[in-house]
Write a protein that holds these residues in place. Structure first.
Motif, mmCIF file in Angstrom:
data_model
loop_
_atom_site.group_PDB
_atom_site.id
_atom_site.type_symbol
_atom_site.label_atom_id
_atom_site.label_comp_id
_atom_site.label_asym_id
_atom_site.label_seq_id
_atom_site.Cartn_x
_atom_site.Cartn_y
_atom_site.Cartn_z
ATOM 1 N N THR A 194 0.966 -1.119 -0.060
ATOM 2 C CA THR A 194 -0.105 -0.029 -0.058
ATOM 3 C C THR A 194 0.921 1.300 -0.072
ATOM 4 O O THR A 194 1.779 1.397 0.881
ATOM 5 N N GLN B 156 -3.088 3.538 -1.292
ATOM 6 C CA GLN B 156 -3.350 3.038 -2.681
ATOM 7 C C GLN B 156 -2.787 1.788 -2.874
ATOM 8 O O GLN B 156 -1.515 1.448 -2.791
ATOM 9 N N ALA C 209 0.204 0.449 -9.746
ATOM 10 C CA ALA C 209 -1.001 0.706 -9.191
ATOM 11 C C ALA C 209 -2.113 -0.026 -9.907
ATOM 12 O O ALA C 209 -1.916 -0.056 -11.227
ATOM 13 N N PRO D 34 -5.763 0.538 -10.089
ATOM 14 C CA PRO D 34 -7.309 1.185 -9.687
ATOM 15 C C PRO D 34 -8.288 0.537 -10.369
ATOM 16 O O PRO D 34 -9.493 0.800 -10.117
ATOM 17 N N ASP D 35 -7.999 0.136 -11.612
ATOM 18 C CA ASP D 35 -9.147 -0.656 -12.194
ATOM 19 C C ASP D 35 -9.721 -1.914 -11.949
ATOM 20 O O ASP D 35 -10.566 -2.464 -12.019
ATOM 21 N N SER E 18 -8.892 -0.532 -5.313
ATOM 22 C CA SER E 18 -7.905 0.830 -5.018
ATOM 23 C C SER E 18 -7.232 0.662 -3.786
ATOM 24 O O SER E 18 -6.323 1.339 -3.173
ATOM 25 N N THR E 19 -7.619 -0.345 -2.761
ATOM 26 C CA THR E 19 -7.066 -0.389 -1.428
ATOM 27 C C THR E 19 -6.953 -2.011 -1.204
ATOM 28 O O THR E 19 -7.704 -2.969 -1.868
#
Length: 332
Positions: free
Chosen positions: A5, A14, A27, A29-30, A33-34
């Protein structure tokens, strides 16, 4: 698969996928996100994350960047539940022997466990800020597992299937505050401040045959400053394995996704391998010499906890933290 993270100014950070050699990250995000989202939706998310992981290791992941471990939060920056066991009874037995006490028989059948502060977990490079060295500042090298949703009343065999990630832990303890708290008969609170975690958490398959579904069979390497404190093997003398600890925690309640269960201080009956905390070393000195010779930590000291695979590669990345003096907020 290795997950971390990134600090981004938000409490949950993130989510990152990290390469096997801990050098690169990306990362996603798609996908999620966590870390908490991943653990809550594991069945729907882990295959897509694994595809990114494979691409990252092959050097073809879009958006990959060089990982800066100092910018990482704990893999799960805050946990709905952080429950720490005491699975290595050779540790408990020794510490009690040093003060003239013995383990009660039921402790060999029913594990000790306490609830720590999960609302804010430290990253692997975060300082440990405390007000006083009179509190007896100590480190504790441990292993922990992260679960998805665990139903109440699961058996150890069933609990095994709910282990999703594994990480290292520095369960900071304030030994000088422990006796008074335990004397009240209500367990730890002030004596267990923030807990720190390794840079990444890994899926069990990353450990190969060092993970048997219940224990991690690798040495935990612990240093204080430049001095080796010990290299006890996490797979040796663990009386209660992780499925047993999870089942114990879930006996009277379900465990929400994102629960972290710790092993307690890793300790071996073979004392030649050293210790994973200063209290154990001091207990050995007390048994041998009548009093401890090793001091607890002071401001400026550094604690380092790592675990290496059989090829000498760090599996989780190192926890490496300084103890610093905390300045409390001024009264209005």
């Amino acid at each position: 698969m290795k997950l971390a993270t990134l600090k981004n100014g938000r409490r949950d950070g993130q989510l990152l996928v990290v390469s096997r050699d801990l050098r690169m990250a990306v990362a996603v995000p798609d996908i999620a996100s966590t870390m908490q989202q991943v653990l809550e939706e594991w069945q729907a998310k882990h295959r897509a994350l694994d595809e990114v992981y494979r691409a990252l290791n092959a050097g073809i992941a879009t958006g990959a960047f060089v990982l800066d471990v100092a910018q990482l939060a704990a893999p799960l920056p805050r946990a709905y539940q952080w429950a720490d066991g005491s699975a290595y009874l050779v540790h408990s037995e020794l510490v009690r022997k040093a003060r003239g006490a013995e383990l009660t028989p039921e402790l060999w059948h029913d594990p000790l466990m306490y609830q720590g502060c999960g609302d804010s977990l430290l990253g692997a490079r975060d300082d440990v800020a405390l007000e006083s060295t009179d509190w007896g500042i100590d480190l504790e090298g441990e292993v922990a597992v992260f679960t998805d949703d665990v139903p109440m009343g699961v058996s150890p065999q069933q609990a095994k299937g709910h282990i999703r990630l594994i990480a290292l832990v520095n369960d900071v303890s304030l030994r000088g505050l422990v006796p008074a708290e335990l004397a009240k008969g209500f367990g730890f609170f002030q004596s267990k401040p923030w807990t720190a975690f390794s840079p990444v958490a890994v899926t069990p398959d990353e450990l190969g045959d060092a993970w048997d579904g219940q224990r991690v069979h690798l040495p935990l390497t612990v240093h204080v400053n430049e001095d080796l404190l010990g290299q006890p093997n996490a797979g040796v003398d663990m009386v209660f394995d992780f499925p047993q600890l999870i089942a114990h925690a879930a006996k009277t309640r379900p465990l929400g996704a994102g629960t972290i269960v710790g092993s307690g201080t890793v300790s071996n009956g073979d004392r030649s391998v050293g210790s994973a905390c200063l209290a154990e070393k001091r207990a050995l000195e007390t048994v041998r010499d009548g009093k401890p010779g090793t001091p607890f930590l002071t401001f400026g000291d550094r604690m380092t906890i790592d675990m290496f695979d059989r090829n000498g590669n760090s599996v989780f990345g190192a926890i490496s933290q300084r103890v610093v003096e905390y300045a409390p907020p001024l009264l209005a």
